[in-house]
Design an enzyme around this catalytic site. Sequence first.
Site, short mmCIF file in Angstrom:
data_model
loop_
_atom_site.label_atom_id
_atom_site.label_comp_id
_atom_site.label_asym_id
_atom_site.label_seq_id
_atom_site.Cartn_x
_atom_site.Cartn_y
_atom_site.Cartn_z
CB SER A 47 -3.15 -11.34 1.46
OG SER A 47 -2.12 -10.62 0.65
CB VAL A 49 2.52 -9.89 1.39
CG1 VAL A 49 3.47 -9.18 0.21
CG2 VAL A 49 3.16 -10.41 2.56
CB CYS A 50 -1.85 -8.07 -1.08
SG CYS A 50 -1.63 -9.28 -1.94
CB SER A 51 -2.87 -5.15 3.29
OG SER A 51 -4.02 -5.96 2.93
CG LEU A 54 -2.64 -3.26 -3.15
CD1 LEU A 54 -3.93 -3.78 -3.07
CD2 LEU A 54 -1.76 -3.04 -4.66
#
Lengths: 163, 191
Positions: A47, A49-51, A54
């Site tokens: 996703s 935002v997660c990328s 992280l």
Amino acid sequence: MKNTNQGSQVGFVAPDFTLLEAPGKNWTLSQTLGRPRVLVFYPADFSPVCSDQLTIYNELLEEFRRFNALLVGISVDGTWCHKAYSQSRKLEFPLLADFEPKGMVARRYGVYRNDDGFCERAIFVLDAAGVIRWRYVSPIEINPGADGILHALESLTINHVQA
Amino acid sequence: MRPEPPRPALAPPLGPEDHIYGPADAVVELVAYGDYQCPHCHTAHPITQSLIEEFAGQLRFGWRHFPLSKIHPDARNAAMAAEACGDKFWHMHNLLFTDPGKLSRENLLQYARQVQIDPQTVIAAWDENRYGELIRRHIASGLRSGVNTTPTFYINGRRHNGGFDKRTLTTALLQAIAEKSTASAGQNPPT
């Protein structure tokens, strides 16, 4: 609707758990005692935002190591999905699969989203003894960055020196 | 109603070490943390360029390096090449946004030649890691300031949480100018 779990609050010992970090390879929280741990729950591999989130942590691993801290990501994705995602983003920290029973660890930490079927965007900083010293649940669409984690790790260091 | 996301402060504020384009007494300040190999930064670059032109005289723009080296292996070399260009920094900065796929060492040396910098100056900067500490300070300041992706923008010292499309940034800059004008008017003694 969010779960709540008293045991996942600041000042409590973090619930122990074992999850797969790779096909056939377990990762157990209690086996990493003796150093600060950063548990990063996130909604989904790949996703946007997660990328972003992280990727920033991946760049900062050296900063986390200055505090001897260990960082892991946790989502309900399976190990093969984690592997593909990790390779695509060149991640150098473990991604744990809270896959079966789905979201079991996220539920124990009070950060499972029943309506959506995935984790909150939540961070727990544990001290070397496994006590939760900082807990933050971000609005799901907001990338919380790393400043809160670094402040929490600094506080651990200061408290350790003062003690 | 969703809670308003936090707007961390730019720390430290722009200072002598920073690359700043625009007047010192500008009413509005736009700062970007970015990565020369980041596709989103390449999208944002022409937008910031047009804002610099449209808000000429009112805006000053600052750039800080935030290379995501693990996914963008050429970004750090590009940042060092920009620094090695000294007072040609902004010229080089613009060239580095020509194409995110053209940031090999050879490409970077070619850009240096275009801005009339001896390529040996850039090579020496790489070999000696001459700006490594500066870039580390930029990244550290970005972390303290709540940088959570690239590019991350700050307007008048506060993180901009909206998109970086032209309309959103223009609206945010106009709002910052209006807020500053209101604050200044409030400080004037009554006549």
